[in-house]
Design an enzyme around this catalytic site. Structure first.
Site, PDB file in Angstrom:
ATOM      1  N   GLY A 237      27.682 -12.208  41.797  1.00  0.00           N
ATOM      2  CA  GLY A 237      26.297 -12.121  42.235  1.00  0.00           C
ATOM      3  C   GLY A 237      25.753 -13.371  42.889  1.00  0.00           C
ATOM      4  O   GLY A 237      24.613 -13.767  42.654  1.00  0.00           O
TER       5      GLY A 237
ATOM      6  N   GLU B  66      14.498 -10.998  42.310  1.00  0.00           N
ATOM      7  CA  GLU B  66      13.988 -11.771  41.189  1.00  0.00           C
ATOM      8  C   GLU B  66      12.575 -11.322  40.803  1.00  0.00           C
ATOM      9  O   GLU B  66      12.221 -11.305  39.612  1.00  0.00           O
ATOM     10  CB  GLU B  66      13.987 -13.267  41.534  1.00  0.00           C
TER      11      GLU B  66
ATOM     12  N   HIS C   3      37.874 -43.093  49.269  1.00  0.00           N
ATOM     13  CA  HIS C   3      36.726 -42.194  49.457  1.00  0.00           C
ATOM     14  C   HIS C   3      37.019 -40.784  48.922  1.00  0.00           C
ATOM     15  O   HIS C   3      38.164 -40.398  48.764  1.00  0.00           O
ATOM     16  CB  HIS C   3      36.339 -42.128  50.936  1.00  0.00           C
ATOM     17  N   HIS C   4      35.985 -40.040  48.678  1.00  0.00           N
ATOM     18  CA  HIS C   4      36.025 -38.703  48.082  1.00  0.00           C
ATOM     19  C   HIS C   4      36.489 -38.737  46.630  1.00  0.00           C
ATOM     20  O   HIS C   4      36.975 -37.740  46.101  1.00  0.00           O
ATOM     21  CB  HIS C   4      36.923 -37.741  48.880  1.00  0.00           C
TER      22      HIS C   4
ATOM     23  N   ASN D 126      11.653  -9.186  53.254  1.00  0.00           N
ATOM     24  CA  ASN D 126      10.582  -8.799  52.333  1.00  0.00           C
ATOM     25  C   ASN D 126       9.952 -10.027  51.681  1.00  0.00           C
ATOM     26  O   ASN D 126       9.504  -9.974  50.539  1.00  0.00           O
ATOM     27  CB  ASN D 126      11.066  -7.785  51.291  1.00  0.00           C
TER      28      ASN D 126
ATOM     29  N   GLY E   1      10.832 -13.185  50.567  1.00  0.00           N
ATOM     30  CA  GLY E   1      11.228 -13.903  49.365  1.00  0.00           C
ATOM     31  C   GLY E   1      12.231 -13.176  48.522  1.00  0.00           C
ATOM     32  O   GLY E   1      12.883 -12.228  48.974  1.00  0.00           O
TER      33      GLY E   1
ATOM     34  N   GLU F 176      32.295 -25.691  53.454  1.00  0.00           N
ATOM     35  CA  GLU F 176      33.403 -25.197  52.630  1.00  0.00           C
ATOM     36  C   GLU F 176      33.011 -23.992  51.780  1.00  0.00           C
ATOM     37  O   GLU F 176      33.840 -23.108  51.533  1.00  0.00           O
ATOM     38  CB  GLU F 176      33.908 -26.313  51.719  1.00  0.00           C
TER      39      GLU F 176
ATOM     40  N   ASP G 235      40.000 -35.605  56.347  1.00  0.00           N
ATOM     41  CA  ASP G 235      41.101 -36.495  56.723  1.00  0.00           C
ATOM     42  C   ASP G 235      42.328 -36.357  55.827  1.00  0.00           C
ATOM     43  O   ASP G 235      43.448 -36.672  56.256  1.00  0.00           O
ATOM     44  CB  ASP G 235      40.634 -37.954  56.785  1.00  0.00           C
TER      45      ASP G 235
ATOM     46  N   ASP H 211      16.271 -11.714  53.255  1.00  0.00           N
ATOM     47  CA  ASP H 211      15.880 -12.975  53.895  1.00  0.00           C
ATOM     48  C   ASP H 211      16.188 -14.176  53.015  1.00  0.00           C
ATOM     49  O   ASP H 211      16.616 -15.228  53.502  1.00  0.00           O
ATOM     50  CB  ASP H 211      14.407 -12.951  54.300  1.00  0.00           C
TER      51      ASP H 211
END
Length: 560
Positions: free
Chosen positions: A410, A470, A114-115, A464, A466, A51, A28, A437
């Protein structure tokens, strides 16, 4: 001078510097400005699902278009987008972040609206944005024209995001505004320093028995590919690139020897770069993810380094020397150091014997062989951080291909919304996204925006099971690297009520070949391919990088 509203003046300036689309989410505090966007010929509003995705899309758009614009609402909207803006800052992408704020009298009266945090402090979000933008402005009727011009010039000059706050009562204020087009700034050189640099660099080049070029991302950001080509061909030396500059130098060129990543490099590339008597490091950034965990072995005393606003020969720095002027000066030295070059394509042709597609279970190595054959000249290839990025980084790209990744910031999930941006920036090209994925699950809803806008990319989801990137670092079987199992083809169906997409699932070599064939024959539709592979199957370079990251000093506290 002419009379116009503040909002229209901002939009006119954006048009002048090449912005044709504005990304964002309505709120708004910026609806008045969005009405002006909708009324402005030549600029289209692109509404995103959130956003953060809008900021990622603006980043992708800015990379191919040269500059981008993003509109969010105060507080909740801009802070949601800030991760994407910060990524553009880290990766040197010019994005104009426009934030609609409460009316001036609301801010001055410290009203609990607000916000906000309800304490009358309207500065918190702006302070956060100031950390990841190179110029900021709060528009008023009195300063709007000058502040808009100032901030946009910084965005273009420094190739990084800027921040413009438009109070809701200011967008429709009438102002006297310059009628002349915006004069954009480019990096310039001090003539005396440029002359000293050129002389020292010429001496270093002439004394060197061997010369090599290493290309970094700043060459692309400052649109200096033509000057790079002229210099490299005049010297006739080997050319390599960091992965974040992949495709900046044509990878089918006889002088291109491949990607350099420190100890993870091909032996020939590593020797050519690290043993050169003189290395021309052009716009390079030696970050951990593009150097195999800081494993580069380059003697600074043998380097001629060029950056947007400065240069160096060995340990001697030359400030106020632009990269463009420095490239032209080096090309004009007359130095010619031809050498026997084994190009990347030549070495690939000698070292690989093609095996026909089989019905065997799909594995990473064979996936990338088929993907290599699927690529065409002129493609835009976007690869999310992880198996997608490191697998793609090793492939020779056909002529005139563009590669988009985010190895420094990254942020996983970046590439799906970025694909929306690249497609709107370059609609005449084929765009291919490679995404894991785990990454896809962060920003999956932006697939609906691609379909809503009638865009036809090829999206390849590497399933793959997951976070394999990592797992390569730590926790190969840990639960924290697991994700929920989705029926990805059904998700596409849910986002596609008008039947604009084609889906395929591949878990064998022959089903992947069929999926790529379907993509070739459905260029007028979005093609979504799910390629299923084992969770610990990863490109060799990623496996090695994971081990380097796992033992890196900066991942662990020092032992006392």
């Amino acid at each position: 001078m002419g009379v116009c509203t503040v909002g229209d003046y901002l939009l006119r300036r954006l048009q002048e510097i090449g912005v044709r689309h504005v990304f964002g989410v309505p709120g708004d505090y910026q609806l008045e400005f969005l009405d002006q966007v909708e009324a402005m010929d030549g600029i289209d509003w692109v509404g995103n699902c959130n956003e953060l995705n809008a900021a990622y899309a603006a980043d992708g758009y800015g990379r191919l278009n040269g500059i981008a614009a993003l509109v969010t609402t105060f507080g909740v909207g801009e802070l949601s987008a800030l991760n994407g803006v910060a990524g553009a800052y880290a990766e040197s992408v010019p994005v104009v972040s426009i934030v609609g704020t409460p009316a001036t009298f609301v801010v001055e009266g410290k009203q609990k609206v607000h916000h906000t945090a309800g304490d009358g402090d309207f500065t918190r979000a702006a302070k956060c944005a100031g950390e990841y933008t190179v110029a900021q402005a709060i528009l008023t009727r009195d300063n709007a024209a000058s502040e808009i011009d100032r901030v946009l010039r910084f965005c273009w000059l420094l190739k990084r995001p800027v921040y413009i706050m438009v109070p809701s009562d200011v967008a429709y204020e009438t102002i006297e505004a310059p009628a002349d087009p915006l004069a954009l700034l480019e990096p310039s050189s001090d003539p005396r320093k440029l002359e000293k640099f050129a002389g020292r660099a010429r001496d270093a080049l002439r004394a060197a028995r061997s010369v090599a070029v290493l290309v970094g991302p700043e060459v692309d950001r400052y649109h200096l590919t033509g000057q790079l080509m002229e210099l490299a061909e005049r010297i006739a030396c080997p050319v390599a690139c960091l992965s974040n500059a992949k495709g900046v130098f044509p990878e089918d060129h006889d002088q291109f020897i491949g990607g350099y990543a420190g100890k993870l490099s091909d032996a020939y590339v590593r020797e050519s770069i690290e043993n050169a008597d003189c290395l021309l490091a052009l716009g390079t950034q030696f970050t951990d993810s593009v150097t195999g965990g800081f494993s580069q072995n380059i003697d600074p005393s043998r380097v001629i380094a060029l950056h947007p606003t400065g240069a160096a020969v060995g340990n001697t720095q030359y400030a106020h020397v632009s990269m463009k002027d420095a490239l032209l000066a080096l090309a004009g030295t007359g130095v010619h150091k031809p050498s026997a070059i084994a190009s990347l394509l030549q070495r690939r042709a000698r070292g690989q014997a093609y095996e026909p597609v089989r019905s065997a279970r799909l594995v990473q190595e064979r996936f990338w062989e088929q993907f290599q054959a699927f690529l065409e000249p002129g493609d835009v290839v976007i690869a999310d951080q992880g198996t997608a990025y490191y697998g793609c980084a090793e492939l020779p790209l056909p002529h005139d291909c563009t590669f988009v990744g985010q190895p420094l910031w990254g942020s996983i999930g970046y590439t799906l919304p970025a694909l929306l941006g690249t497609m709107l920036a370059a609609p005449g090209r084929r765009h291919i996204l490679l995404i894991g994925d785990g990454s896809f699950q962060l920003t999956a809803q932006e697939l609906s925006t691609l379909l809503r806008n009638g865009l036809h990319p090829v999206i390849i989801l590497i399933n793959n099971d997951g976070y394999t990137v990592e797992r390569c670092i730590l926790g190969a079987d840990a639960s924290y690297n697991n994700i929920a199992t989705w029926r990805y083809d059904r998700l596409v169906e849910a986002f596609d009520p008008q039947d604009l997409a084609v889906t395929a699932k591949a878990n064998t070599e022959d089903t992947l070949a069929a999926a790529f064939a379907a993509a070739r024959s459905n260029r007028d539709r979005l093609v979504f391919v799910e390629a299923v592979m084992e969770r610990l199957d990863a490109p060799e370079s990623l496996v090695k990088l994971g081990k380097a990251f796992a033992t890196a000093d900066y991942h662990h506290a020092p032992v006392s």
